[in-house]
Design an enzyme around this catalytic site. Structure first.
Site, PDB file in Angstrom:
ATOM      1  N   LEU A  40       0.849  -1.185   0.000  1.00  0.00           N
ATOM      2  CA  LEU A  40       0.000   0.000   0.000  1.00  0.00           C
ATOM      3  C   LEU A  40       0.884   1.234   0.000  1.00  0.00           C
ATOM      4  CD1 LEU A  40      -2.854  -0.745   2.590  1.00  0.00           C
ATOM      5  CD2 LEU A  40      -3.180  -0.018   0.226  1.00  0.00           C
ATOM      6  N   ASP A  41       0.490   2.257  -0.739  1.00  0.00           N
ATOM      7  CA  ASP A  41       1.231   3.521  -0.719  1.00  0.00           C
ATOM      8  C   ASP A  41       1.339   4.042   0.712  1.00  0.00           C
ATOM      9  OD1 ASP A  41       1.408   3.496  -3.467  1.00  0.00           O
ATOM     10  OD2 ASP A  41      -0.269   4.867  -3.781  1.00  0.00           O
ATOM     11  N   PRO A  42       2.434   4.732   1.039  1.00  0.00           N
ATOM     12  CA  PRO A  42       2.544   5.354   2.370  1.00  0.00           C
ATOM     13  C   PRO A  42       1.355   6.249   2.697  1.00  0.00           C
ATOM     14  CG  PRO A  42       4.665   5.410   1.277  1.00  0.00           C
ATOM     15  CD  PRO A  42       3.672   4.893   0.260  1.00  0.00           C
ATOM     16  N   ARG A 175      -3.414   5.405  -8.283  1.00  0.00           N
ATOM     17  CA  ARG A 175      -2.920   6.734  -8.679  1.00  0.00           C
ATOM     18  C   ARG A 175      -2.946   6.898 -10.194  1.00  0.00           C
ATOM     19  NH1 ARG A 175       2.547   7.033  -6.997  1.00  0.00           N
ATOM     20  NH2 ARG A 175       2.438   4.842  -6.375  1.00  0.00           N
TER      21      ARG A 175
END
Length: 214
Positions: A40-42, A175
């Site tokens: 997961l993205d930060p 994104r």
């Protein structure tokens, strides 16, 4: 709590990496070996499926699970990382009408296509993480990858902001979806928030009752 040899569902907090979250979990609960089923993205929070010790052999199967995300985006701003943490590259001044957006999202049901990942991603280029190269402004190209959107539903829409619930195949880059969505209307957008609400059979209702603070 004994989490050895188990499948554990963590609610990853925002602003830390999936790897850092996993290391916190291992240290806190004295786990020797553990892995998770998808970075997961930060910036993101939500479901992180963790397998410990003997159960880590199941990760290859868990990695194939479909995902569900709730993404919040902001129109009219494009950044180098495709999210609010990046450097602003371009701004626009157009927001699609709600009917336009709804109609387009409906058209994406069961839509399979090739998606270009963001340069700021954990993919490796010649053994180096893409985001490390992107931060150094090194030129490189990533290849498009096959993926599928099973369903895209508009949850809320106000000012320049939209919230969309996505049911997607594994390996989907939210994104990139945000940027590609905006381009359909000749405008720009960036991701401002992301929650993984489900991974395979596991959802937020399955997460363990523990706060992973730094």
């Amino acid at each position: 709590m004994d989490f050895n040899n188990k499948i554990v569902i963590i609610d990853k907090p925002k602003n830390i990496s999936s790897a850092f979250c996993l290391n916190l979990f291992k240290k806190r609960f004295n786990i020797k070996k553990a892995g998770h089923n998808g970075t997961l993205d930060p910036l993101a929070s939500g479901v992180l499926v963790v397998a410990t010790n003997k159960r880590t052999k199941e990760l290859s199967q868990l990695n194939q699970d479909d995902k569900q995300y709730l993404v919040k985006l902001k129109f009219n701003t494009h950044t180098d990382s495709y999210d609010r943490l990046g450097k602003v590259i371009r701004t626009t001044n157009y927001v699609p009408e709600i009917k336009q957006l709804n109609d387009y999202l409906t058209s994406l049901d069961n839509h399979s296509f090739y998606q270009l990942p963001p340069n700021f991603s954990a993919l490796k280029v010649n053994g180096v993480r893409a985001y490390q190269l992107a931060r150094k402004a090194v030129d490189f190209e990533l290849e498009k990858r096959p993926t599928t959107i099973y369903k895209a539903k508009l949850i809320s829409y106000y000012d320049d902001y939209a919230e969309i619930l996505l049911d997607v195949k594994k390996g989907f880059y939210v994104r990139s979806f945000v940027v590609d969505l905006a381009s359909q209307f000749n405008t720009t957008a960036m991701m401002v928030d992301l929650v993984r609400t489900r991974s395979g059979q596991y959802s937020l209702k399955d997460v363990i009752d523990y706060q992973f603070n730094k």
